[in-house]
Scaffold this active site. Structure first.
Site, PDB file in Angstrom:
ATOM      1  N   SER A 103      49.242  31.729  47.856  1.00 58.82           N
ATOM      2  CA  SER A 103      48.562  32.541  48.872  1.00 58.82           C
ATOM      3  C   SER A 103      49.278  33.866  49.101  1.00 58.82           C
ATOM      4  CB  SER A 103      48.508  31.777  50.195  1.00 58.82           C
ATOM      5  OG  SER A 103      47.898  30.524  50.018  1.00 58.82           O
TER       6      SER A 103
HETATM    7  N1  SAH Z   1      49.918  26.503  49.807  1.00 63.34           N
HETATM    8  C1  SAH Z   1      49.879  27.218  48.558  1.00 63.34           C
HETATM    9  C2  SAH Z   1      48.493  27.664  48.205  1.00 63.34           C
HETATM   10  C3  SAH Z   1      47.891  26.779  47.199  1.00 63.34           C
HETATM   11  S1  SAH Z   1      46.250  27.180  46.724  1.00 63.34           S
HETATM   12  C4  SAH Z   1      50.863  28.358  48.618  1.00 63.34           C
HETATM   13  O1  SAH Z   1      51.929  28.176  49.113  1.00 63.34           O
HETATM   14  O2  SAH Z   1      50.617  29.433  48.149  1.00 63.34           O
HETATM   15  C5  SAH Z   1      45.382  25.840  47.435  1.00 63.34           C
HETATM   16  C6  SAH Z   1      45.663  24.480  46.867  1.00 63.34           C
HETATM   17  O3  SAH Z   1      44.785  23.574  47.529  1.00 63.34           O
HETATM   18  C7  SAH Z   1      45.400  24.314  45.376  1.00 63.34           C
HETATM   19  O4  SAH Z   1      46.575  23.911  44.741  1.00 63.34           O
HETATM   20  C8  SAH Z   1      44.326  23.234  45.316  1.00 63.34           C
HETATM   21  O5  SAH Z   1      44.472  22.344  44.231  1.00 63.34           O
HETATM   22  C9  SAH Z   1      44.547  22.517  46.635  1.00 63.34           C
HETATM   23  N2  SAH Z   1      43.420  21.733  47.123  1.00 63.34           N
HETATM   24  C10 SAH Z   1      42.083  22.007  47.089  1.00 63.34           C
HETATM   25  N3  SAH Z   1      41.379  21.003  47.634  1.00 63.34           N
HETATM   26  C11 SAH Z   1      42.284  20.055  48.036  1.00 63.34           C
HETATM   27  C12 SAH Z   1      42.185  18.786  48.659  1.00 63.34           C
HETATM   28  N4  SAH Z   1      41.000  18.234  48.963  1.00 63.34           N
HETATM   29  N5  SAH Z   1      43.319  18.105  48.934  1.00 63.34           N
HETATM   30  C13 SAH Z   1      44.532  18.625  48.624  1.00 63.34           C
HETATM   31  N6  SAH Z   1      44.694  19.810  48.009  1.00 63.34           N
HETATM   32  C14 SAH Z   1      43.583  20.527  47.726  1.00 63.34           C
END
Ligand code: SAH
Length: 259
Positions: A103
């Site tokens: 993010s």
């Molecule tokens: N928190 C991260 C951002 C990751 S992007 C950071 O530090 O930058 C969002 C993530 O959400 C992705 O890895 C995706 O696989 C996950 N995601 C999407 N749907 C999800 C769900 N139902 N349960 C858990 N993770 C999920």
């Protein structure tokens, strides 16, 4: 769901203890990495870039000292692909594989600050927080410095493992990484003082609201009727839930099931 961590999580080499101390001791000494012009970019360069990024985020309106300190402490360049390391401290999302992204730090800061606005936060500190969407683990590391316990769940096993590997050198005792579908939340850790989603769905799962403590706050990107995603804040009071919609955001989709 699997990989229920010990509580508190104990990582090798250091006795586990729960701490919100913002210590730079957790940051391992880094080798220098190649720079764009063949020179090397060392830790002091990264520290400089990180401080610059934090000043910009502060200028955008994030004022919570604990959040700004956390952003200045966590080495974002350790969470991304070496090929993109030169962009580590730009306020932008970057690919982390499997179509997912780390993010934007400005949005991480904004959401963490919103979370700290929970009524239950005493003296600026929150208790147990659930993060949906661990990704590479960056936001979990930031959260670990501003709340007491972080439960972070990821639905893609490869990213869950990547986050584990990324976070291992930092030896952060108050992060619990979980593999599973976060749409169901994580009932075993409930109630949560805060819930923060890093992926955007069309609707707010009932489980998230059910697992929120009274006085707790949920911050998540949700698609509106216009199809655009916006940050939604839900506060749980003794009489019910209060929902507020804030600015538009762009997060990867919240998907169901594990893969
Ligand atoms: N928190 C991260 C951002 C990751 S992007 C950071 O530090 O930058 C969002 C993530 O959400 C992705 O890895 C995706 O696989 C996950 N995601 C999407 N749907 C999800 C769900 N139902 N349960 C858990 N993770 C999920």
């Amino acid at each position: 769901m699997s990989d229920r961590p010990s509580f508190p999580a104990r990582l090798p080499g250091r006795p586990g203890h729960v701490s919100t101390e913002m210590s730079t001791r957790r940051q391992p000494v880094a080798p220098s990495v190649p720079g764009k012009e063949g020179g090397s970019v060392g830790e002091s360069d990264f520290a400089h870039m990180r401080a610059h990024m934090v000043r910009k985020i502060e200028a955008q309106g994030v004022g919570a000292a604990a959040v700004l300190h956390a952003l200045n402490t966590v080495h974002r360049h350790r969470f991304i692909d070496p090929a993109l390391i030169g962009q580590a401290y730009e306020d932008t999302s970057l690919p982390i594989g499997l179509g997912q992204t780390i993010s934007k730090p400005g949005v991480v800061a904004r959401m963490c600050e919103l979370l700290l606005g929970a009524r239950i936060a005493q003296g600026g500190s929150l208790g147990r927080v659930l993060e949906i969407g661990t990704g590479c683990g960056y936001q979990a590391a930031v959260l670990s410095l501003v709340v007491q316990e972080v439960y972070s769940i990821e639905r893609l096993r490869a990213l869950h493992e990547k986050a584990r590997a990324n976070l291992r050198p930092f030896r952060i005792p108050n992060i619990h990484l979980l593999f599973g579908d976060g749409i169901a939340g994580y009932a075993k850790g409930a109630p949560y003082a805060g819930i923060i989603a890093a992926a955007g769905g069309d609707a707010l799962p009932d489980e998230w609201c059910e697992q929120l403590a009274v006085g707790g706050r949920l911050v998540a990107p949700i698609a509106g009727q216009n199809g655009r995603q916006a940050l939604v804040v839900v506060d749980r009071g003794t009489m019910g839930f209060q929902r507020t919609t804030l600015e538009d955001v762009h997060f990867v989709p919240l998907k169901s099931g594990i893969a």
